[in-house]
Write an enzyme that holds these catalytic residues in place. Structure first.
Site, mmCIF file in Angstrom:
data_model
loop_
_atom_site.group_PDB
_atom_site.id
_atom_site.type_symbol
_atom_site.label_atom_id
_atom_site.label_comp_id
_atom_site.label_asym_id
_atom_site.label_seq_id
_atom_site.Cartn_x
_atom_site.Cartn_y
_atom_site.Cartn_z
ATOM 1 N N GLU A 27 33.577 -1.762 2.067
ATOM 2 C CA GLU A 27 33.786 -2.045 3.478
ATOM 3 C C GLU A 27 35.199 -2.565 3.712
ATOM 4 O O GLU A 27 35.778 -3.219 2.844
ATOM 5 C CB GLU A 27 32.765 -3.083 3.958
ATOM 6 C CG GLU A 27 31.369 -2.502 4.052
ATOM 7 C CD GLU A 27 30.278 -3.526 4.356
ATOM 8 O OE1 GLU A 27 29.329 -3.179 5.049
ATOM 9 O OE2 GLU A 27 30.374 -4.685 3.892
ATOM 10 N N CYS A 38 41.395 -6.238 6.662
ATOM 11 C CA CYS A 38 40.865 -6.922 5.481
ATOM 12 C C CYS A 38 40.357 -5.836 4.530
ATOM 13 O O CYS A 38 39.431 -5.097 4.863
ATOM 14 C CB CYS A 38 39.737 -7.852 5.919
ATOM 15 S SG CYS A 38 38.947 -8.728 4.564
ATOM 16 N N CYS A 54 31.684 -7.327 -7.211
ATOM 17 C CA CYS A 54 32.569 -8.391 -7.687
ATOM 18 C C CYS A 54 31.883 -9.092 -8.844
ATOM 19 O O CYS A 54 30.664 -9.254 -8.854
ATOM 20 C CB CYS A 54 32.832 -9.400 -6.566
ATOM 21 S SG CYS A 54 34.078 -10.634 -7.002
ATOM 22 N N CYS A 86 30.365 -15.937 -7.149
ATOM 23 C CA CYS A 86 30.403 -17.121 -6.279
ATOM 24 C C CYS A 86 29.067 -17.234 -5.534
ATOM 25 O O CYS A 86 28.558 -16.259 -4.985
ATOM 26 C CB CYS A 86 31.557 -17.016 -5.284
ATOM 27 S SG CYS A 86 33.163 -16.950 -6.096
ATOM 28 N N CYS A 136 28.646 -16.206 -1.681
ATOM 29 C CA CYS A 136 29.210 -14.944 -1.194
ATOM 30 C C CYS A 136 28.210 -13.804 -1.346
ATOM 31 O O CYS A 136 27.626 -13.619 -2.410
ATOM 32 C CB CYS A 136 30.490 -14.618 -1.958
ATOM 33 S SG CYS A 136 31.282 -13.106 -1.397
ATOM 34 N N SER A 152 44.224 -12.773 -1.787
ATOM 35 C CA SER A 152 43.373 -13.950 -1.951
ATOM 36 C C SER A 152 42.663 -13.886 -3.295
ATOM 37 O O SER A 152 42.151 -12.841 -3.696
ATOM 38 C CB SER A 152 42.348 -13.994 -0.816
ATOM 39 O OG SER A 152 41.527 -15.132 -0.941
ATOM 40 N N SER A 202 40.984 -19.350 -2.931
ATOM 41 C CA SER A 202 39.689 -19.828 -2.446
ATOM 42 C C SER A 202 39.325 -21.074 -3.241
ATOM 43 O O SER A 202 38.856 -20.983 -4.368
ATOM 44 C CB SER A 202 38.626 -18.737 -2.622
ATOM 45 O OG SER A 202 38.994 -17.602 -1.870
ATOM 46 N N LEU A 203 39.562 -22.221 -2.647
ATOM 47 C CA LEU A 203 39.412 -23.473 -3.380
ATOM 48 C C LEU A 203 37.967 -23.974 -3.310
ATOM 49 O O LEU A 203 37.302 -24.122 -4.317
ATOM 50 C CB LEU A 203 40.388 -24.510 -2.820
ATOM 51 C CG LEU A 203 40.587 -25.752 -3.667
ATOM 52 C CD1 LEU A 203 41.213 -25.415 -5.010
ATOM 53 C CD2 LEU A 203 41.440 -26.784 -2.928
ATOM 54 N N ASN A 241 29.565 -19.083 6.547
ATOM 55 C CA ASN A 241 28.898 -18.011 7.286
ATOM 56 C C ASN A 241 27.580 -17.702 6.617
ATOM 57 O O ASN A 241 27.539 -17.307 5.449
ATOM 58 C CB ASN A 241 29.758 -16.741 7.304
ATOM 59 C CG ASN A 241 30.977 -16.916 8.173
ATOM 60 O OD1 ASN A 241 30.896 -17.414 9.293
ATOM 61 N ND2 ASN A 241 32.131 -16.521 7.654
ATOM 62 N N CYS A 249 33.958 -13.542 6.689
ATOM 63 C CA CYS A 249 34.203 -13.892 5.281
ATOM 64 C C CYS A 249 32.898 -14.048 4.517
ATOM 65 O O CYS A 249 32.004 -14.773 4.935
ATOM 66 C CB CYS A 249 34.948 -15.216 5.163
ATOM 67 S SG CYS A 249 36.460 -15.277 6.095
HETATM 68 N N1 SAH Z 1 37.768 -12.692 -4.441
HETATM 69 C C1 SAH Z 1 38.837 -13.099 -3.573
HETATM 70 C C2 SAH Z 1 38.903 -12.253 -2.320
HETATM 71 C C3 SAH Z 1 37.703 -12.407 -1.391
HETATM 72 S S1 SAH Z 1 38.223 -13.413 -0.112
HETATM 73 C C4 SAH Z 1 38.689 -14.572 -3.272
HETATM 74 O O1 SAH Z 1 37.709 -15.177 -3.678
HETATM 75 O O2 SAH Z 1 39.594 -15.147 -2.667
HETATM 76 C C5 SAH Z 1 36.765 -13.836 0.639
HETATM 77 C C6 SAH Z 1 36.886 -15.216 1.248
HETATM 78 O O3 SAH Z 1 35.682 -15.488 1.947
HETATM 79 C C7 SAH Z 1 37.052 -16.291 0.200
HETATM 80 O O4 SAH Z 1 38.014 -17.207 0.626
HETATM 81 C C8 SAH Z 1 35.698 -16.961 0.158
HETATM 82 O O5 SAH Z 1 35.805 -18.311 -0.211
HETATM 83 C C9 SAH Z 1 35.204 -16.756 1.566
HETATM 84 N N2 SAH Z 1 33.755 -16.700 1.669
HETATM 85 C C10 SAH Z 1 32.901 -16.129 0.796
HETATM 86 N N3 SAH Z 1 31.641 -16.276 1.219
HETATM 87 C C11 SAH Z 1 31.703 -16.953 2.380
HETATM 88 C C12 SAH Z 1 30.726 -17.389 3.306
HETATM 89 N N4 SAH Z 1 29.431 -17.145 3.125
HETATM 90 N N5 SAH Z 1 31.150 -18.051 4.400
HETATM 91 C C13 SAH Z 1 32.462 -18.265 4.607
HETATM 92 N N6 SAH Z 1 33.424 -17.860 3.789
HETATM 93 C C14 SAH Z 1 33.049 -17.219 2.674
#
Ligand code: SAH
Length: 347
Positions: A91, A104, A111, A115, A118, A197, A219-220, A295, A338
């Protein structure tokens, strides 16, 4: 079988041509047709000569991804579901801003980072995207704009924040970035308008800084190793100390900043104390913080904090002179925000 010409860098195409006795500067002309003039097929490339066009047609395809579904959010964000040649799906999300568009893009099918918050992680890892699959997301989005009567170059910003971990598909990422940021023959994106990112693949962070001028986002999502490892297993391998050191050493232009994304999850990482620690960790760095209230998506128990909690957290950062915003989530009604990309769980 014919190769996809979008997998070739300009140098490689020049070499390919040279091997067939064609002058290598033709590669630049071909690139301009593909990436600046958005050519749909080789026949459009009228200044190449019939013979060369024939050679290209015999050896290459110049195609678009198969758009299986398009969803439009109430806020006019568009999410595209593409079917790839092997039947898997990815997507991309086209986000309208005041005077431009941001795309985006995905870097992998699925992946491997796992995480916990996600949705993409749920389906596991399938494979890396090829250069043509990465590049096509951008080229095709510009076609969609053309079809809506909109200037294609108004798509001027790219974020590698779709499905996948871009730094885990490093070589194809770098090759794609080369084409994306080529201002003479490529897609003309300024590196300042391209952001990669990462969940924190430490060794690749410095590589990226050394090899490109694009922006880094990290993504901290947590300020202590225990919480971060629970949310993001990659933290076991590259704990906070190493990650922040790599960020400190990241090579960038003097006024640039690293974006730190921080999902706010109720009761997990959203306390005042977390905010204070975040300031302490990031103040030695040139940093800005994007707070993303979690989200929700089906099958995940985490909750979004209420508005007051989000504002208090933000205020603590601002009071201590951190640059910080709450990222406005776009497209969440169509699962385009996100962490909500699932691409039919890939298959
Ligand atoms: N793998 C990379 C690129 C994906 S970026 C990374 O981790 O940075 C996707 C972004 O969405 C990341 O910053 C992640 O922290 C955020 N994200 C993932 N799941 C989310 C959720 N359920 N709600 C809000 N942000 C989320």
């Amino acid at each position: 079988m014919a190769e996809n010409i979008l997998d070739y860098t300009r140098d490689e195409l020049a070499q390919w041509l040279e091997n067939r006795g064609v002058r290598p500067f033709r590669a630049g002309q071909i690139f301009k047709w593909i990436y600046l003039r958005q050519a749909r097929d080789f026949d459009e490339m009228t200044d190449l000569g019939k013979e060369l066009r024939g050679t290209l047609k015999e050896n290459f395809v110049l195609s678009r991804l198969v758009l299986e579904e398009k969803q439009v959010s109430k806020d006019t964000t568009e999410k595209y579901l593409f079917r790839l040649e092997d039947g898997t799906h990815i997507e991309s999300v086209l986000i309208p801003e005041k005077d431009h568009f941001t795309l985006c893009v995905s870097s992998q099918v699925g992946c491997a980072m796992d995480c916990q918050f996600c949705l993409t992680a749920r389906g596991g890892f399938v494979r890396n995207l090829t250069v043509s699959e990465i590049i096509s997301q951008v080229r095709d989005a510009r076609f969609f704009l053309i079809e809506r009567g909109i200037e294609p170059l108004s798509l001027s910003n790219i974020v590698f924040m779709g499905m996948g971990e871009p730094l885990a598909n490093y070589e194809n990422l770098i090759r794609s970035l080369g084409i994306i940021t080529d201002t003479d023959f490529g897609m003309k994106f300024s590196p300042r308008r391209v952001t990669v990112s990462t969940s924190g693949l430490v060794p690749r962070i410095s590589d990226l800084g050394n090899q490109t001028d694009v922006n880094l986002a990290v993504s901290l999502n947590a300020v202590d190793d225990k919480t971060r490892t629970r949310l993001m297993p990659i933290n076991k391998k590259y704990p906070l100390k190493d990650l922040l050191r790599a960020c400190k050493d990241f090579k960038m232009k003097p006024r640039n900043k690293i974006t730190f994304e921080y999902i706010l999850i109720r009761g997990v990482n959203d306390s005042d104390k977390d905010a204070q620690t975040l300031v302490r960790l990031l103040s030695p760095l040139r940093a800005k913080v994007n707070l993303i209230p979690f989200n929700q998506h089906p099958g995940c128990d985490f909750k979004r904090p209420d508005k007051e909690r989000v504002s208090s957290f933000l205020q603590i950062l601002l009071d201590r002179d951190m640059t910080a915003i709450v990222r406005k989530s776009k497209g969440d009604d169509i699962l385009a925000a996100c962490g909500q990309l699932k691409a039919k769980m890939f298959g």
